[in-house]
Design a protein around this motif. Structure first.
Motif, PDB file in Angstrom:
ATOM      1  N   PHE A  25     -10.244  11.953   8.742  1.00 47.77           N
ATOM      2  CA  PHE A  25      -9.721  10.716   8.157  1.00 47.77           C
ATOM      3  C   PHE A  25      -8.193  10.708   8.142  1.00 47.77           C
ATOM      4  N   SER A  26      -7.580  11.873   7.919  1.00 46.17           N
ATOM      5  CA  SER A  26      -6.106  11.926   7.894  1.00 46.17           C
ATOM      6  C   SER A  26      -5.534  11.547   9.246  1.00 46.17           C
ATOM      7  N   GLU A  45      -7.485  17.156  18.845  1.00 46.58           N
ATOM      8  CA  GLU A  45      -8.638  17.467  17.990  1.00 46.58           C
ATOM      9  C   GLU A  45      -9.532  18.493  18.676  1.00 46.58           C
ATOM     10  N   ALA A  46      -9.896  19.524  17.926  1.00 50.09           N
ATOM     11  CA  ALA A  46     -10.724  20.589  18.496  1.00 50.09           C
ATOM     12  C   ALA A  46     -12.153  20.122  18.776  1.00 50.09           C
ATOM     13  N   GLY A  52     -13.812  14.913  11.579  1.00 52.75           N
ATOM     14  CA  GLY A  52     -13.381  16.105  10.829  1.00 52.75           C
ATOM     15  C   GLY A  52     -14.521  16.701  10.028  1.00 52.75           C
ATOM     16  N   THR A  53     -14.323  16.787   8.738  1.00 52.47           N
ATOM     17  CA  THR A  53     -15.332  17.339   7.818  1.00 52.47           C
ATOM     18  C   THR A  53     -16.727  16.805   8.136  1.00 52.47           C
ATOM     19  N   TRP A  56     -18.284  18.152  11.379  1.00 52.88           N
ATOM     20  CA  TRP A  56     -18.716  19.549  11.425  1.00 52.88           C
ATOM     21  C   TRP A  56     -19.858  19.864  10.455  1.00 52.88           C
ATOM     22  N   CYS A  64     -21.050  13.202   0.269  1.00 52.41           N
ATOM     23  CA  CYS A  64     -19.816  13.277  -0.523  1.00 52.41           C
ATOM     24  C   CYS A  64     -20.175  13.467  -1.996  1.00 52.41           C
ATOM     25  N   ASP A  65     -19.206  13.918  -2.772  1.00 50.49           N
ATOM     26  CA  ASP A  65     -19.462  14.070  -4.204  1.00 50.49           C
ATOM     27  C   ASP A  65     -18.532  13.197  -5.045  1.00 50.49           C
ATOM     28  N   TYR A  71     -14.757   6.780  -2.185  1.00 51.75           N
ATOM     29  CA  TYR A  71     -14.414   7.667  -1.067  1.00 51.75           C
ATOM     30  C   TYR A  71     -14.393   6.826   0.214  1.00 51.75           C
ATOM     31  N   VAL A 118      -5.001  22.961  18.988  1.00 51.04           N
ATOM     32  CA  VAL A 118      -3.576  23.303  19.017  1.00 51.04           C
ATOM     33  C   VAL A 118      -3.438  24.775  18.655  1.00 51.04           C
ATOM     34  N   GLY A 150      -6.879  19.450   7.925  1.00 50.37           N
ATOM     35  CA  GLY A 150      -7.973  19.582   6.958  1.00 50.37           C
ATOM     36  C   GLY A 150      -7.799  20.740   6.005  1.00 50.37           C
ATOM     37  N   MET A 446     -10.067  12.542  -2.012  1.00 48.83           N
ATOM     38  CA  MET A 446      -9.181  12.828  -0.876  1.00 48.83           C
ATOM     39  C   MET A 446      -8.764  11.573  -0.122  1.00 48.83           C
TER      40      MET A 446
HETATM   41  C1  LIG Z   1     -19.109  19.343   2.750  1.00 50.32           C
HETATM   42  C2  LIG Z   1     -17.881  18.680   2.274  1.00 50.32           C
HETATM   43  C3  LIG Z   1     -17.969  17.600   1.433  1.00 50.32           C
HETATM   44  C4  LIG Z   1     -16.822  16.963   0.983  1.00 50.32           C
HETATM   45  N1  LIG Z   1     -16.956  15.920   0.131  1.00 50.32           N
HETATM   46  C5  LIG Z   1     -15.835  15.304  -0.327  1.00 50.32           C
HETATM   47  C6  LIG Z   1     -15.914  14.223  -1.251  1.00 50.32           C
HETATM   48  O1  LIG Z   1     -16.967  13.802  -1.671  1.00 50.32           O
HETATM   49  N2  LIG Z   1     -14.767  13.678  -1.694  1.00 50.32           N
HETATM   50  C7  LIG Z   1     -13.563  14.123  -1.285  1.00 50.32           C
HETATM   51  O2  LIG Z   1     -12.554  13.582  -1.721  1.00 50.32           O
HETATM   52  N3  LIG Z   1     -13.459  15.115  -0.399  1.00 50.32           N
HETATM   53  C8  LIG Z   1     -14.557  15.713   0.081  1.00 50.32           C
HETATM   54  N4  LIG Z   1     -14.443  16.757   0.964  1.00 50.32           N
HETATM   55  C9  LIG Z   1     -13.110  17.140   1.436  1.00 50.32           C
HETATM   56  C10 LIG Z   1     -12.872  16.562   2.842  1.00 50.32           C
HETATM   57  O3  LIG Z   1     -12.463  17.607   3.625  1.00 50.32           O
HETATM   58  C11 LIG Z   1     -11.874  15.429   2.792  1.00 50.32           C
HETATM   59  O4  LIG Z   1     -12.385  14.415   1.967  1.00 50.32           O
HETATM   60  C12 LIG Z   1     -11.542  14.749   4.109  1.00 50.32           C
HETATM   61  O5  LIG Z   1     -12.645  14.529   4.901  1.00 50.32           O
HETATM   62  C13 LIG Z   1     -10.497  15.525   4.843  1.00 50.32           C
HETATM   63  O6  LIG Z   1     -10.049  14.816   5.940  1.00 50.32           O
HETATM   64  P1  LIG Z   1      -8.921  15.410   6.879  1.00 50.32           P
HETATM   65  O7  LIG Z   1      -8.792  14.513   8.019  1.00 50.32           O
HETATM   66  O8  LIG Z   1      -7.718  15.661   6.086  1.00 50.32           O
HETATM   67  O9  LIG Z   1      -9.459  16.833   7.295  1.00 50.32           O
HETATM   68  P2  LIG Z   1     -10.767  17.197   8.095  1.00 50.32           P
HETATM   69  O10 LIG Z   1     -11.805  16.190   7.885  1.00 50.32           O
HETATM   70  O11 LIG Z   1     -11.089  18.589   7.763  1.00 50.32           O
HETATM   71  O12 LIG Z   1     -10.313  17.087   9.594  1.00 50.32           O
HETATM   72  C14 LIG Z   1      -9.442  18.014  10.159  1.00 50.32           C
HETATM   73  C15 LIG Z   1      -9.678  18.045  11.624  1.00 50.32           C
HETATM   74  O13 LIG Z   1      -8.673  18.832  12.201  1.00 50.32           O
HETATM   75  C16 LIG Z   1      -9.235  19.556  13.267  1.00 50.32           C
HETATM   76  N5  LIG Z   1      -8.386  20.724  13.480  1.00 50.32           N
HETATM   77  C17 LIG Z   1      -8.072  21.713  12.606  1.00 50.32           C
HETATM   78  N6  LIG Z   1      -7.247  22.593  13.191  1.00 50.32           N
HETATM   79  C18 LIG Z   1      -7.031  22.158  14.432  1.00 50.32           C
HETATM   80  C19 LIG Z   1      -6.261  22.644  15.521  1.00 50.32           C
HETATM   81  N7  LIG Z   1      -5.528  23.752  15.409  1.00 50.32           N
HETATM   82  N8  LIG Z   1      -6.261  21.945  16.660  1.00 50.32           N
HETATM   83  C20 LIG Z   1      -6.992  20.811  16.789  1.00 50.32           C
HETATM   84  N9  LIG Z   1      -7.744  20.322  15.801  1.00 50.32           N
HETATM   85  C21 LIG Z   1      -7.762  20.978  14.628  1.00 50.32           C
HETATM   86  C22 LIG Z   1     -10.612  19.898  12.788  1.00 50.32           C
HETATM   87  O14 LIG Z   1     -11.476  20.154  13.856  1.00 50.32           O
HETATM   88  C23 LIG Z   1     -10.994  18.667  12.017  1.00 50.32           C
HETATM   89  O15 LIG Z   1     -11.708  17.783  12.814  1.00 50.32           O
HETATM   90  C24 LIG Z   1     -15.568  17.418   1.409  1.00 50.32           C
HETATM   91  C25 LIG Z   1     -15.488  18.530   2.237  1.00 50.32           C
HETATM   92  C26 LIG Z   1     -16.620  19.164   2.657  1.00 50.32           C
HETATM   93  C27 LIG Z   1     -16.488  20.347   3.542  1.00 50.32           C
END
Ligand SMILES: Cc1cc2nc3c(=O)[nH]c(=O)nc-3n(C[C@H](O)[C@H](O)[C@H](O)COP(=O)(O)OP(=O)(O)OC[C@H]3O[C@@H](n4cnc5c(N)ncnc54)[C@H](O)[C@@H]3O)c2cc1C
Length: 871
Positions: A25-26, A45-46, A52-53, A56, A64-65, A71, A118, A150, A446
């Protein structure tokens, strides 16, 4: 070690403005937002798709919680109405579909390289560019590098002997096969009972022939009560979508919620039960984490909620031994992320499910066929690891990020992450982290935190461009101060007491520091906004238009002091100095009635004693006796209030706290007030009171020997003057003087008066009002009003002087401490960082004052120990 190709900027490939790492999402929102600024953005993106989350983590039961209506992205009202969530807590497939929907709606995939990890990002100072190297051997140059990688994206490897030997099927909840898994008829082991374990175990149990759950730490989990979004939950959103989203942004955790003012430790059992049950029935985490205002601050309040959750567990789980094992007892509720479940505890009533407590029966080894404990061999067809993540820093330091001067981020963060606002790190120009350590991130909804960070970064880039600048990074001083502030926020809570992933405790060798910012989404957003509004405070920026360094610190107040001041400012209260003395006293009584009562002591007694003037009647006092066996050494205490306001009631919580902590009997004496009784009435009453108490120690039940004196503000002035008067007028002897933010001089031109003239409750105009009521200008320099000006400061009792950073009286307190020491007295000076004139007296409200109050009590205790040794 730096990779030479990237470092030397070898085959540099494409050049863009911004590289974004990660397409969760970020990354998705970053791409959309930065594109809108006309920037060339590439997302790497890997995985082979977005999400993302939610790409995987495909394990059964993954949801989600945070309620899905919260959310969700809010940056585009049309997106909000184009998508409807089907459940209170959506499943992983639905959330993934939403991420894909977002990618399609804004045509994002064309700027994302999938299957591209990366590996390195090196700052090329000569070119002002980041050189990026990826797993596909592609290289890329970009002015800005943004980690959207993430907080929970790097699974933690299981550290169990023999893990690689197992010949059956192995699954990780965080890397679940896309086609799903059928456990029908299988003997399955699940290792780990964090959120992923708790969500997946009930569903695996329904399929498997046998399920064995290996638990190291039981977690608090509450039933989610999932189903269609309840009308009551939908209504406020539908009535005013924009208002609802705004309320989320200004809330503590990113979900609209009115925090309670009710303290668990001071509430009755019936109210406790009622509040807990109401929170439990919501099936939401934020209400259960906020049953009481003091729940995350004090163990006794936390224990009320934790105890009731344990009662719920025991009511569900039929086997008492299993129920006890499932009851968390080693951490305060909320200090590890609590879980939401659907039938988790009920699962342990199934005949095909058993629980193994790893604390008493650790795994000896994983074998080819199963798992060996010391006393049992178990065979399994499949092992599921639900063992969590290398949270918050794992994905960032997994990349070889090298900043200016060849320093890697991993090296810089070796003892724990160091960031400015959780967004940037000094020495790494044009580098940002979304929801990085030092920001609310995993302690919040988040989605709200992601949007706030993306918006802040993009606004920051807009300002940079508008100012004709090209590089930006925080100053070391601003960054260090942010870390102090972030740690201050954690220190007043129970969070650091738990071995949690918030503390890095789940990863062997990871430094133990509290990673997220616990001050709240609202307070955090305000700090970020302040940085922007105050001219990119704490940031060094440079480019064709020159160099601009606006070094400075965005937050210096203790977090709870800041909160109290914000609250007072929001209430828009009248100032004392705008009122008559009588009205001000009534107003102070009103304020006193609204605060927590302070800790219990053995006994309190109200009485009277004669003052200095026989014509003006007796003085009230309140005696605080410790609960411990006496007799106790005696302290005569004088309240604050500028010689005009206050009473033994106004300082009651502080006296209780001092009594309890020091083990001393405190006699809090009222003295005559101005303007009815002007200078030197208060000072004379101080001496009279100490003489009377010293002569009546046995009657009061105090220990024989000299008394100590103590006071706050004008009361500390009375205490200091009393010591001088008794020294000069034949005693009695005083064991010590504890002076909390004392008035010691009438000079109102000190730097601390100028720096703190407004905004910290005791203002310069209020102090002027106090002086005007108390003493004629001609009298103010008299040592009975300004003890700093005494002809001699020799032979005074040992002193402990507390000064506060944001207090107009700070400099005169410091001066008195120095002058006493210079005159040969024993002096302990306690400078209270981040505190104001009034904050240390706010017992149970300003928790950051606790260490100082403990030192004050220790000083009192120490006065009497010295007397005993001397005797
Ligand atoms: C099971 C679970 C449930 C969750 N439920 C909630 C919830 O209910 N509410 C809440 O607020 N949050 C929740 N979270 C936290 C959740 O991680 C965030 O809400 C949100 O999805 C994060 O988004 P993001 O894009 O920042 O990171 P991510 O979704 O983690 O995405 C990061 C991405 O970066 C990629 N990446 C990482 N390193 C590299 C690299 N070196 N090169 C290329 N790509 C890379 C990864 O493959 C991944 O796709 C939950 C997390 C988990 C694990």
């Amino acid at each position: 070690m730096a990779d030479s190709r990237a470092a030397e900027g070898g085959a540099q490939g494409a050049e863009v403005d911004v590289v974004v790492v990660g397409a969760g999402f970020s990354g998705l929102y970053l791409l959309h937002k930065l594109r809108g600024l006309g920037l060339r953005v590439r997302v790497l993106e890997a995985a082979d798709d977005v999400g993302g989350t939610w790409y995987w983590n495909r394990y059964p039961g993954a949801r989600c919680d945070i309620p899905t209506t919260d959310y969700t992205f809010s940056f585009d009202p049309d997106l909000e109405t184009a998508w409807t969530w089907s459940e209170k807590y959506a499943t992983q497939p639905e959330i993934l579909r939403y991420a894909q929907f977002v990618a399609e709606r804004y045509d994002l995939r064309r700027d994302i390289d999938f299957n591209t990890r990366v590996e390195a990002a090196h700052w090329d100072a000569a070119a002002n560019q980041w050189r990026i190297r990826t797993s596909t051997d592609a290289s890329l140059s970009a002015r800005f590098c943004i980690m959207a990688s993430g907080c929970l994206s790097v699974p933690k490897a299981p550290e169990i002997t023999g893990a690689s030997r197992f010949q059956g099927d192995v699954y990780f909840t965080s890397r679940w096969p896309h086609q799903g898994v059928d456990f029908t008829g299988q003997r399955v082991a699940v290792i780990g009972t964090g959120s992923s374990g708790i969500q997946s175990i009930p569903l695996i149990a329904e399929q498997a022939a046998q399920l064995t759950v290996f638990q190291r730490t039981p977690n608090y989990s509450i039933p989610a009560g999932n189903g269609p979004v309840a009308p009551a939950r939908r209504a406020p959103l539908e009535a005013d979508r924009a208002g609802y989203r705004q309320a989320a942004k200004l809330s503590r955790a990113g979900v609209p919620n009115e925090p309670t003012q009710i303290y668990g430790r001071y509430s009755q059992p019936a109210l406790q039960a009622e509040r807990f049950e109401a929170a439990w029935q919501t099936g939401e985490l934020i209400p259960i984490l906020g049953v009481f205002a003091d729940q995350i601050l004090f163990p006794d309040s936390n224990a009320i909620v934790a105890g009731k959750v344990r009662e719920k567990i025991r009511a569900v789980v039929q086997d008492p031994e299993t129920a006890e094992l499932l009851c968390p007892k080693d951490h305060h509720i909320g200090t590890k992320r609590p879980c939401l479940d659907t039938g988790y505890y009920q699962t342990f009533n199934r005949p095909n499910v058993r629980l193994v407590d790893l604390r008493t029966r650790p795994i000896a080894s994983i074998t080819e066929t199963g798992i060996d404990l010391a006393d049992e061999t178990m065979a399994f067809d499949a092992i599921v690891y639900a063992t969590g993540f290398d949270a918050m820093t794992g994905a960032i330091v997994a990349v070889d990020i090298t900043g200016r001067d060849g320093i890697t981020l991993k090296q810089k963060w070796a003892a724990g992450p160091i960031t400015y606002l959780g967004l940037m790190s000094a020495g790494f120009p044009n580098f940002f982290t979304i929801t990085g350590p030092g920001s609310p991130s995993v302690l919040s909804n988040m989605m709200v935190s992601i949007e706030q960070h993306v918006d802040w970064v993009s606004d920051c880039l807009v300002r940079l461009r508008a100012d004709g600048l090209t590089t930006i990074e925080p100053t070391p001083a601003a960054e260090a101060a942010w870390m102090v502030h972030s740690n201050d926020c954690a220190a007043i809570t129970l969070f650091p007491s738990a071995d949690s992933w918030y503390m890095g405790a789940n990863v062997p060798g990871k430094p133990r520091v509290f990673l997220p910012y616990v001050g709240g989404v609202d307070a955090y957003r305000k700090a970020c906004d302040d940085v922007a509004v105050r001219g990119d405070l704490g940031l060094h920026r440079s480019g064709p238009a020159g160099e601009r360094c606006n070094d400075g610190v965005v937050r210096q107040l203790q977090p709870d002091v800041g909160m109290v001041l914000d609250m007072l400012a929001a209430m828009n209260l009248p100032t004392f100095n705008s009122m008559s003395a009588e009205a001000a006293r009534a107003f102070m009584d009103q304020l006193s009635a609204a605060r927590p009562p302070g800790p219990a002591v053995g006994e309190t007694l109200d009485g009277t004693l004669p003052g200095a003037s026989s014509g003006s009647g007796p003085l009230n006092y309140r005696l605080y006796r410790p609960a411990t066996p006496g007799p106790h050494p005696v302290v005569v205490y004088f309240h604050g209030g500028g010689w005009v306001l206050g009473s033994h009631d106004s300082d009651d919580p502080l006296c209780r706290d001092l009594c309890r902590r020091s083990g001393c009997l405190i006699v809090s004496v009222d003295y005559r007030h101005a303007p009815e009784a002007r200078f030197p009435a208060a000072a004379d009453d101080g001496s009279a009171a100490v003489r009377w108490v010293s002569a009546h120690l046995a009657d009061l039940g105090g220990a024989p020997g000299p008394v100590a004196v103590a006071g706050w503000s004008a009361g500390a002035n009375v205490a200091a003057v009393t010591c001088q008067q008794l020294r000069d007028n034949g005693g009695p002897a005083i064991a010590g003087q504890l002076l909390l933010t004392p008035v010691t001089d009438c000079d109102m031109a000190t730097p601390s008066y100028q720096d703190n003239a407004e905004g910290y409750v005791l203002t310069a105009p209020l102090m002027q009002w106090f002086w005007d009521h108390y003493a004629d200008p001609a009298d103010r320099a008299h040592p009975k009003a300004s003890p700093l000006r005494a002809a001699s400061l020799a032979n005074l009792p040992p002193a402990c002087i507390v000064t506060c950073q944001f207090d107009p009286l700070r400099d005169e307190g410091v001066a008195y401490a120095k002058a006493l020491a210079a005159a040969g007295n024993r002096v302990q000076h306690i400078p209270a960082r981040g505190h104001t004139h009034t904050s240390l007296t706010m017992v149970d409200v300003v928790v950051s004052g606790e260490p100082v109050r403990a030192e004050m009590a220790a000083a009192l205790h120490g006065f009497f120990q010295r007397v005993a040794v001397a005797a």
